[in-house]
Each structure stands twice: as structure tokens, then as C-alpha cells.
Design an enzyme around this catalytic site. Structure first.
Site, PDB file in Angstrom:
ATOM      1  CD  GLU A 150      -3.024  -1.070   2.238  1.00 50.74           C
ATOM      2  OE1 GLU A 150      -2.738  -0.423   3.270  1.00 50.74           O
ATOM      3  OE2 GLU A 150      -4.091  -1.681   2.111  1.00 50.74           O
ATOM      4  CD  GLU A 308      -4.426  -6.071   2.423  1.00 46.08           C
ATOM      5  OE1 GLU A 308      -5.137  -5.301   3.121  1.00 46.08           O
ATOM      6  OE2 GLU A 308      -3.188  -6.017   2.423  1.00 46.08           O
TER       7      GLU A 308
END
Length: 659
Positions: A150, A308
Site C-alpha cells: 500500500e 485484500e
């Protein structure tokens, strides 16, 4: 490039075996088989274990895990652990810790806790990734490299000494000469003219507004530094293990404000996205659909990876609501419907300690006797039935213009109204289209948009001359364009386009804007017919455009609020306010004008998406919904349909439309 294995839809998630004793890990292997897990991400935050001291690598513990997974038919997306530098490294190099815009150096203990520009961090990254790649190249379990985690979240910009040094080099490369920089930044304003590169600092916190052109460039620079750190790792891994795809996971496409994903897409072998519901939003499945559509669009329409999402509640929102029965299944299959070839979770087993111990897992704290685990097992079976969906594509007739640079520029200091928010307009238009059962792509304003029947630009404050010409050509060639207010205002340097607003779009829209009239908080105006609107009003002077709707009240009463301009073979529409409840109606006029077909008479709780030869019908409501004209075979029960089908409340039906 998508991993050849596993076959079908990938199912699994982030796996943290370092948190558990051996007996739990052996149980995990059996549970993965039971659920049908075939892919896990491994090693993401394990730098301290992989390299317990500088230059001493320890992969034996990881070998045992990778070998066990392989023996149980589970493939591995092996992560580089650079998002969590170890304490020994930070102690030796405290200067790698990022500095915030207000001058605070962050401490150790979180994640993303090293500056992407810091030389020591890049050097250590290269050594570790090379050692990891050399050790695992050729291992049959490793089907993908998962770099970092991320990027840009939670800290997109760093203001440390290393960032400032790299920033000055970026400026030299970009502008070559200081006078060119002064021109681009409008540096004569407030006496900011520079004579030497060394005089230029990062746009730190100030007691007043900072040059917006400087801040816009710093956002570009910062995002580029993260991409360079990613590319450093990717190139090492490609060299060591050619043919194995390399990716990183985005922190939710619609939430990646600091990350220009159009640019990132050029660097990744496969697009991977994370998504977490906004738990308290009643219709949060619309935000999910938007994130998935944007991920697919960033992938150029190709299949992408849901890297995710959550099996239940998350841990970081103000109120972390658990998912209701059936919600996880709806969420998962909605991502697949919109182009994902994977359903992966954070995380396989819920943690007992650390900051995320209240975040759900596929195996919850309640264990395998829970309803959540039973839903996970059922989902694995569903995904095996959907194997034929893998690789197929979603087609859309309508596109929304999304530009991260416009996002950055719009939300800098001192705009005409604090209510001018990029996501607010994007969300409003996307939601209206979703409720009209229209599947959309997202596009950059300079992309090839010739294949779309309708293109909508909800928030294009920053628009380059080249992008404006692209939109102009699209309309002249027969396209239908709808533009919302405060678009086409500035160029790539946040400089006002010459002449009256909207400078870059004036000729295309067939109008000029004499004055902006932002509305007070909670103030509304009405359009003719009684439709209320909020946020914005403006004085339009038509120059070829015709008024479709007018303001009935407010500072622009009697003047156009919604216009249409015939240009060449196409039509350009303009909306000068934010309808409180009538946006869907106005959009419907534009869609009908362009001949965009869509299901009629269905409730807006039903999600309808076609992917390849499969139609996904997802009922987010509390009542059954009957859909007419469905021909094909239901994937999950094998029933043949030729006519109406009924989708039960809270359920998903997938129909294969080929014999």
C-alpha cells in the site's frame, strides 16, 4: 501478465505464520484445504525475521512454511517486507524515518516508516530483495512477487532532508532551468522568484496558503519517489525470476488520493487492489462497485486481483461493524463480477496481538465452529464453480473521467468553496449511474475514449490543453459528453486558462461563465420544475449552447443551469450545480439521448453486471427481485432459465448465458 497458477479464481489472503506456534500452522494447512484456499500472500512485514542483523539473512523458518503450503496445494505470492523496516536498521539509520509537512519526524512502530527517497533505505531494500529473490527463484510454490504494501498509505509525502535533495533533482530534470520553473509556478506572485535550485525547499506547513503549483508538483514528485522504490525491487525480481509477475497492492483505488494509479499501472504486471467497506454507510456496496470498476479501468479492462478485503469487521474505523450473514459473499462476488480474478482477504487467521487484533480473519477468534468460517468454506466452493469466469472481461458503454492530478489540485488551499471536493462529485455521478444499472469504466481525460457512447466528467478542475482537445475530438466525432461545474478551469500548473471560464472547455460546451456563485452551507436553490440543488450556482452566458433547465431561484435565477451544445456529430452537456435528488433524472436524459440501453423497472437495490458470458445478479435488498428475460444456466445450482428469475433477498445468482 497474470500468474498461471492457481487455476480458476484465486482464493485466500494474507498469511502471517510468524504470529503462531507450529501446531496452529499445521492446523492452518488442513483448514486451507477444507476451504479451498489456493493462494496466500506471505512475508509482508517480516524484515526483522528475514534479516535479523545487517547482511545476515535467515530464510529457514520461511522455507518450512513455503514448503508446507506447496505440499498442500497452496501457491504463494511472496512479499518483500520493506513496508516495515526492523528496529536495528532504524537505529543505525534514524534519518530514514519520514518527516511530516509540519516538521514532525515519525517514530518507529507503525508501517510505511521509511522515506522512499532515503539512500540507506534504498540500498538496504536492494540487498534484501536480491537475497530473497535469489533464495526463492525457481521454487514451484512462488507464482507472484508482492512488493511492499500500500504505497502512499498512510504517509504519501515526506519532507525530510533526503526528500528535499531528491525534490531538487526532480525539479532540475523537469524544468532544466530555474527561469522555466519560475514561469510555471507563477513565482512573481508574493515575491517567490528563485535564482538557484538550492533556494527551493519543500512546500512545508505555513501560516498561510503555499504556492499551489509548488504543492501540485510536490505531489507528483512524492508519488514518483514511491514508484521508483517499487521499480527498484521489481527490476531485481524480474532479473532473478523472469516470467514471474510482480505487483504491489493499492490501498483501495478510490481512496488512493496520493497515488496516481494511471502512472502506476504502467509499472505493474497485474493490478492488485484492496477494498474495505465503509461500515456505517448503508449503501456501501456502491463504493465497493466503484473501487472495483476503477481497479479494472486502471488495468486497461484486463482482469485484476482483489488482494485484500475483510471477512467481517475491520479495526480502524470509528465504529467497526461486523458484516451481516451473506454480506461477505455478496462483497466477494461483486468484485469478481467487475473483473477480479481473485478473492483474497486480510487475513487468513485473526491475530491475537498487535494493532489489528480486532480485525476479522477467514478463521475468526471464534474458530471453525462459527458462521463466519462456514461462509468462508461456502465461498470457496462458489469460486470453484466460477472457474470459467477467469480471464473474461467487462464491457461498458459509459465512462467517467478520473484524473488524480485534478484531484490533488482541486483540494489545495483557497478554492471558491470548501464544498468543492473531488470524491463528492465522483461519488454522486457514479451512484446515479449505478442506480440506473449502468456499468461504467473510468478513463484519464487524455485516453482514447472513442469507444464509449457517453463520457462524463464530474470533476475536471485541472485539464490540460491536450486533454481538452481530446474531449473536443470525441464530441465532434459523434460522442456524448456531460461535464459538471468547476471543470476546465486550470492547466497542469494550476494556472487559469486564458479568457472566461471554463477556459479549456468554453468552445466545446458552447458557453462562458461570467461569475461563480458558491452557495452557503445548507443553502439550496431550485431549478425550473422545483428540483432543489446545493453547493454551487453560476452565471452562464450561452454561445451556441441551449438551456435544458434553468435556475428558478438564487443568484442566477432565470439563467441556464443545464445546457446542451450540438458540436459536429456529437453533443456536449453541462450541469452548473449539484442537484440534491435529481441527478439521476438529468443523467437519464443524457443516456437516452445517446441510446444507452439499460434494464428498466428493476429496484436500485439489485446490482446487475455482465462479465463475459456470465450475468451476475446481486440482491442487496430485503425483498426478492424478479428479473425478466434471463436465458442461461444458473452456475451454483445448474437450473436452466428462459424468462423471469427471482433473486432472493441478500443473495447472488450467476447465470452462464452460453449453452
Amino acid at each position: 501478465m497474470y500468474p498461471e497458477r492457481p487455476a480458476g479464481i484465486a482464493f485466500g489472503g494474507d498469511y502471517y505464520p510468524e504470529q503462531w506456534p507450529r501446531e496452529v500452522l499445521e492446523e492452518d494447512a488442513a483448514l486451507m484445504r477444507e476451504a479451498g484456499v489456493n493462494l496466500v500472500s506471505l512475508g509482508m512485514f517480516s524484515w526483522a525475521l528475514m534479516e535479523p542483523a545487517e547482511g545476515r539473512y535467515a530464510f529457514g523458518w520461511l522455507d518450512e512454511i513455503v514448503d508446507r503450503l506447496h505440499a498442500n496445494g497452496v501457491a504463494v505470492a511472496l512479499a518483500t517486507p520493506t513496508a516495515a523496516p526492523p528496529a536495528w536498521f532504524v537505529r543505525a539509520h534514524p534519518d530514514v524515518l519520514p518527516v511530516t509537512r509540519d516538521g514532525q519526524r515519525i517514530g518507529l512502530g507503525g508501517r510505511q516508516s521509511a522515506c522512499s527517497s532515503a539512500p540507506a533505505f534504498r540500498e538496504a531494500t536492494a540487498r534484501l530483495v536480491r537475497a530473497l529473490g535469489e533464495h526463492y527463484r525457481g521454487h514451484p510454490a512462488v507464482v507472484m512477487w508482492h512488493v511492499h504494501n500500500e504505497y502512499g498509505a498512510p504517509l504519501g509525502e515526506c519532507y525530510c532532508e533526503h526528500s528535499v535533495a531528491a525534490w531538487r533533482e526532480w525539479l532540475r530534470t523537469t524544468y532544466r532551468e530555474v527561469p522555466a520553473l519560475n514561469e510555471a509556478w507563477g513565482a512573481t506572485f508574493w515575491g517567490q522568484t528563485y535564482t538557484d535550485w538550492a533556494e527551493i525547499d519543500a512546500p512545508r506547513f505555513n501560516h498561510t496558503a503555499v504556492n499551489p503549483a509548488q504543492r501540485l508538483d510536490y505531489a507528483r514528485f512524492s508519488d514518483g519517489e514511491h514508484r521508483a522504490h517499487y521499480a527498484l525491487q521489481r527490476d531485481i525480481l524480474r532479473d532473478l525470476a523472469p516470467g514471474i509477475p510482480v505487483t504491489t497492492n493499492f490501498a483501495g483505488t478510490v481512496n488512493c488520493k496520493s497515488t496516481d494509479l494511471w502512472r502506476w499501472a504502467r509499472e505493474l504486471d497485474v493490478i492488485a487492489n484492496d477494498h474495505y467497506l465503509k461500515a456505517e454507510r448503508p449503501d456501501n456496496h456502491i463504493d465497493l462497485a466503484m473501487s472495483a470498476d476503477l481497479a479494472r479501468s486502471v488495468a486497461g479492462g484486463a482482469p485484476w486481483m482483489l488482494m485484500e478485503h475483510s471477512a467481517g469487521a475491520v479495526n480502524w474505523q470509528p465504529r467497526n461493524l461486523a458484516k451481516r450473514p451473506g454480506e461477505m459473499r455478496r462483497n466477494s462476488l461483486a468484485h469478481v463480477a467487475r473483473g477480479s480474478d481473485s478473492v483474497l482477504f486480510f487475513q487468513f487467521r485473526a491475530s491475537r496481538f498487535g494493532a489489528e487484533k480486532f480485525h476479522s480473519g477467514m478463521v475468526p477468534h471464534a474458530g471453525t465452529g462459527s458462521e463466519q468460517w462456514r461462509e468462508v468454506v461456502r465461498l470457496g466452493a462458489d469460486l470453484r464453480e466460477l472457474a470459467a469466469v477467469r480471464g473474461s472481461r467487462v464491457r461498458a458503454e459509459v465512462a467517467l473521467v478520473w484524473d488524480w492530478e485534478s484531484y490533488w489540485a482541486l483540494e489545495l488551499d483557497w478554492r471558491p468553496s470548501v464544498d468543492l471536493e473531488f470524491r463528492e462529485r465522483m461519488d454522486a455521478f457514479y451512484e446515479a449511474l449505478w442506480r440506473e444499472h449502468v456499468t461504467v469504466d473510468f478513463v484519464h481525460p487524455s485516453a482514447d475514449i472513442s469507444g464509449y457512447a457517453v463520457v462524463v466528467a464530474p470533476s475536471s478542475y485541472l485539464l490540460t490543453e491536450a486533454a481538452a482537445k481530446n474531449l473536443h475530438r470525441y464530441v465532434e466525432s459523434g460522442g456524448t459528453l456531460l461535464v459538471s461545474y468547476f471543470s476546465g478551469i486550470v492547466d497542469e500548473h494550476d494556472t487559469i486558462h486564458p479568457g472566461a471560464h471554463p477556459g479549456a472547455l468554453r468552445e466545446l460546451l458552447g458557453l462562458s461563465i461570467e461569475e461563480f456563485h458558491p452557495l452557503r452551507e445548507h443553502e439550496t436553490v431550485e431549478l425550473d420544475g422545483g428540483a432543489p440543488a446545493r453547493v454551487w450556482s453560476e452565471r452562464i452566458r450561452p454561445a451556441g449552447a441551449v438551456a435544458v433547465r434553468r435556475f428558478a431561484t438564487g443568484p442566477d435565477a432565470g439563467h441556464p443551469a443545464f445546457t446542451r451544445h450540438e458540436l459536429g456529430a456529437g453533443t456536449a452537456w453541462y450541469l452548473a450545480t449539484a442537484p440534491s435528488g435529481g441527478l439521476r433524472e438529468l443523467l437519464g436524459q443524457v443516456l437516452d439521448h445517446a441510446g444507452v440501453s439499460r434494464p428498466r423497472g428493476l429496484p436500485d437495490t439489485l446490482e446487475v453486471v455482465r462479465r463475459g458470458d456470465h450475468v451476475f445478479l446481486i440482491n442487496h435488498g430485503d425483498d426478492p427481485v424478479t428479473v425478466e428475460g434471463v436465458t442461461g444456466t444458473s452456475v451454483f445450482d445448474g437450473v436452466r432459465h428462459d424468462g423471469p428469475v427471482t433473486v432472493a433477498p441478500g443473495t447472488v445468482m450467476v447465470v452462464a448465458t452460453t449453452p
